[in-house]
Design an enzyme around this catalytic site. Structure first.
Site, PDB file in Angstrom:
ATOM      1  NE  ARG A  69      -2.292  -1.354   3.561  1.00 51.03           N
ATOM      2  CZ  ARG A  69      -1.727  -0.585   4.483  1.00 51.03           C
ATOM      3  NH1 ARG A  69      -1.783   0.743   4.374  1.00 51.03           N
ATOM      4  NH2 ARG A  69      -1.117  -1.089   5.523  1.00 51.03           N
ATOM      5  CE1 TYR A 197       0.475  -6.087  -1.960  1.00 59.45           C
ATOM      6  CE2 TYR A 197      -0.586  -4.085  -1.175  1.00 59.45           C
ATOM      7  CZ  TYR A 197      -0.113  -5.354  -0.936  1.00 59.45           C
ATOM      8  OH  TYR A 197      -0.245  -5.905   0.304  1.00 59.45           O
ATOM      9  CG  HIS A 226      -6.863  -3.057  10.129  1.00 56.34           C
ATOM     10  ND1 HIS A 226      -5.552  -2.598  10.153  1.00 56.34           N
ATOM     11  CD2 HIS A 226      -6.859  -4.111   9.278  1.00 56.34           C
ATOM     12  CE1 HIS A 226      -4.809  -3.334   9.343  1.00 56.34           C
ATOM     13  NE2 HIS A 226      -5.568  -4.265   8.814  1.00 56.34           N
ATOM     14  CB  SER A 248      -0.542  -3.637   7.853  1.00 56.89           C
ATOM     15  OG  SER A 248      -1.716  -2.912   7.572  1.00 56.89           O
ATOM     16  CG  ASP A 277      -7.280  -7.248   6.958  1.00 55.20           C
ATOM     17  OD1 ASP A 277      -6.273  -7.077   7.676  1.00 55.20           O
ATOM     18  OD2 ASP A 277      -7.551  -6.505   6.000  1.00 55.20           O
TER      19      ASP A 277
END
Ligand code: GTP
Ligand code: SPV
Ligand code: MN
Length: 594
Positions: A69, A197, A226, A248, A277
């Protein structure tokens, strides 16, 4: 496929902009998916793996400059800058549309426009939301088919409603200088250009299910977080649900799929995965919070996944899986990454597709010397997962007993602590910090504040987001208790002290015991910490009561340093920072100075 005039008008105007050679609607059928896989293999976009060992599995390599990201190129485009807030990059919507229109114009020439109707959550359910993504990438189509619920039934559920998220993606030339991931929450719109991506282009995931959804959640009275969701089943058959937010590449997939250590397995405990997630959370009629996973698959970190660390994730990748930027063993056309059970292959291509030399591996320069990119991923179907929860398809979600926040901290944060209330728990989430990882472009290993693991994903002003958390607590008669964990504390040599992975269950057991009022705790300036003897370490090699004491220490000096850093962060968030959290910060500082 549909007569919905909002859908048809929008697609028509987007097609006029990007000028595709043709338009193909994705219907969710296996025939169409197979046709697209075959095309992608013929052009080199996908590589088919060993059919016997990895049935229906494929390898994809992104452009070398396009592996994560890109937070500095991600924008929240609200009419006023204040509504996006200081933590987000902001662009005026008019200006942004104009800028990106230039980049999109003619970008599909010579390509097909794929129209992907998808549902986040069970198709047609009350809590689900619909999106349509337009893309020029077959890789995106095939990933969306795994990660979301795609097909004609989604259009049927939409009917003639205008209520869908309009996503436009073009990989264009993958030009890094013109890469933009832009969100227009006031228009239900996402535009993403010049990337191929995952998190930048699978628009159902971070763009919709977190950034746009968090904005909608505030407006409509729910939350998009998240978070993983797991069920922990006791030997008596009772299952308690926990949601956990880690930044992440900080352990959500691993915790969600954990295999209990022998002591608990023997006794009959089981762990079930609801999500790994993202969680959409609402207040139920019974005054509890209910969490559902809007996704349909896992886009998981490959390196480090092996039969000991995460057997369930490994099994999930064994069929119908797309691997991105992992290594390729040329002897048998199978995949390989650092931390797999099998030894490094002698004859392999690295994630860039170059001949790989294992002897050159340098831990300090993983990107250039490892076989798999540190942020290489697998895209796998949730239904492949051996421990998928029976509640996975329950559209209402599951009731939460506990919420856990966690970061990657070498020092400061103890293994686990409990907040004193919902307000204090919100504070604990707001002061989360973590070392950065390879999941986003930029430096790795730098500590930064990452509130609720949502720093890159809140689709509006962070101060309003905190206020929304406080508000949700007031609306919830029986809120879950809020905890904080840190699996990543290191010793003087830099080794992780806590074994982690499956053994994290030992910490979950303390958390659930606290929620049931069955175990004591020690009050500290930051909250309640376990008595060292209350975390079960039976069967753990090399972990003693002294280790537990070390893991649970609250060091006043390093916390006071943190307090200064938190003050700076709160100031950065700005004047929409809720008073209550400043009060909590003052209490923390006073407690530490007592
Ligand atoms: P995203 O998909 O980016 O949101 O990541 P995630 O939060 O799901 O992280 P994931 O579970 O994929 O773990 C990321 C990395 O952390 C992997 O390399 C794991 O091996 C490592 N990891 C996960 N859990 C633990 C743990 O308990 N201890 C240690 N030391 N490492 C862990
Ligand atoms: C993350 O970075 O948190 C991920 C992977 O889950 S991505 O889809 O790239 O966002
Ligand atoms: Mn994630």
């Amino acid at each position: 496929m549909t007569n919905n005039k909002y859908v048809l008008d929008w697609i028509k105007s987007m097609a006029e902009l990007v000028q595709p050679d043709g338009i193909e609607w994705i219907d969710g059928s296996e025939e169409q998916a197979q046709k697209l896989r075959d095309i992608a293999c013929s052009t080199g976009e996908l590589f088919k793996l060993n059919e016997k060992e990895y049935p229906n599995c494929y390898l994809h390599r992104t452009a070398v400059n396009d592996v994560a990201r890109v937070e500095d190129r991600t924008f929240i485009c609200t009419r006023t800058k204040e509504d996006a807030g200081a933590i987000n990059n902001w662009m005026d919507p008019k200006e942004c549309y104009a800028k990106l229109t230039k980049l999109f114009r003619g970008s599909y020439k010579g390509r097909t426009m794929y129209v992907i109707p998808y549902s986040m959550g069970v198709v047609g359910s009350e809590f689900s939301k619909i999106g349509i993504e337009l893309t020029d990438s077959i890789y995106v189509v095939l990933n969306m088919l795994i990660m979301t619920r795609v097909g004609t039934d989604v259009l049927a559920a939409l009917g003639d409603s205008p209520d869908f998220v309009k996503g436009l993606h073009s990989k264009a030339n993958c030009d890094k200088e013109n890469r933009y991931i832009c969100h227009f929450p006031e228009d239900n719109t996402i535009w993403s250009v010049n990337s191929g991506y995952g998190g930048n282009v699978l628009l159902g995931k971070k763009c919709f299910a977190l950034r746009i959804a968090s904005y909608l959640g505030r407006k409509e009275g729910w939350m998009a977080e998240h978070m993983l969701i797991l069920g922990l089943e006791a030997p008596n058959g009772e299952t308690k649900y926990i949601a956990a937010a880690f930044p992440s590449a900080c352990g959500k997939t691993n915790l969600a799929m954990l295999i209990p250590p022998e002591v608990y397995k023997k006794a009959g405990y089981k762990v079930w995965t609801v999500g790994d997630d993202i969680a959409w959370i609402r207040v139920g009629k019974d005054g509890r919070l209910y969490a559902m996973n809007p996704e349909n698959g896992f886009f998981g970190v490959a390196p480090g996944t092996n039969s000991h660390s995460n057997y369930n994730a490994l099994m999930t990748t064994k069929k119908n899986c797309i691997f991105t930027n992992v290594g390729l063993n040329l002897d048998d056309n199978t995949v390989w990454w650092e931390g797999m059970d099998t030894p490094a292959p002698a004859n392999a291509l690295n994630w860039k597709g170059e001949k790989w030399d294992a002897s050159k591996y340098d831990k300090a320069d993983k990107v250039n010397t490892s076989c798999a990119h540190p942020n290489s991923r697998f895209t796998a179907m949730a239904t492949n997962c051996p421990c998928i929860s029976p509640e996975f398809n329950n559209p209402k979600g599951v009731p939460l007993t506990a919420i856990i926040f966690g970061g990657r901290r070498a020092k400061t944060a103890p293994l686990v602590y409990e907040s004193r209330s919902w307000q204090h728990g919100t504070f604990v989430g707001s002061i989360m910090a973590s070392e950065t990882t390879a999941a986003a472009a930029g430096a790795v290993g730098v500590v930064r504040r990452d509130p609720m693991a949502m720093r890159p994903f809140v689709g509006y002003n962070m101060g309003d987001y905190f206020a929304h958390w406080l508000e949700m607590g007031k609306k919830t008669a029986n809120p879950p208790k809020i905890f904080h964990v840190n699996w990543f504390r290191t010793d003087a040599e830099g080794h992780f002290i806590w074994p982690g992975f499956g053994d994290n269950m030992r910490v979950l057991m303390w958390i659930l015991a606290r929620c049931a009022g069955k175990v004591d705790a020690v009050e500290t300036p930051i909250g309640y910490v376990p008595k060292p003897e209350d975390i079960n370490i039976e069967g753990l090699d090399g972990v003693t009561l002294d280790t537990m004491r070390e893991l649970l220490t609250v060091d006043r000096e390093s916390w006071l340093t943190d307090v200064e850093n938190i003050k700076e962060f709160y100031q950065l968030v700005g004047d929409r920072m809720p008073r209550e959290l400043y009060d909590e910060l003052a209490t923390l500082e006073a407690n530490l100075k007592k």
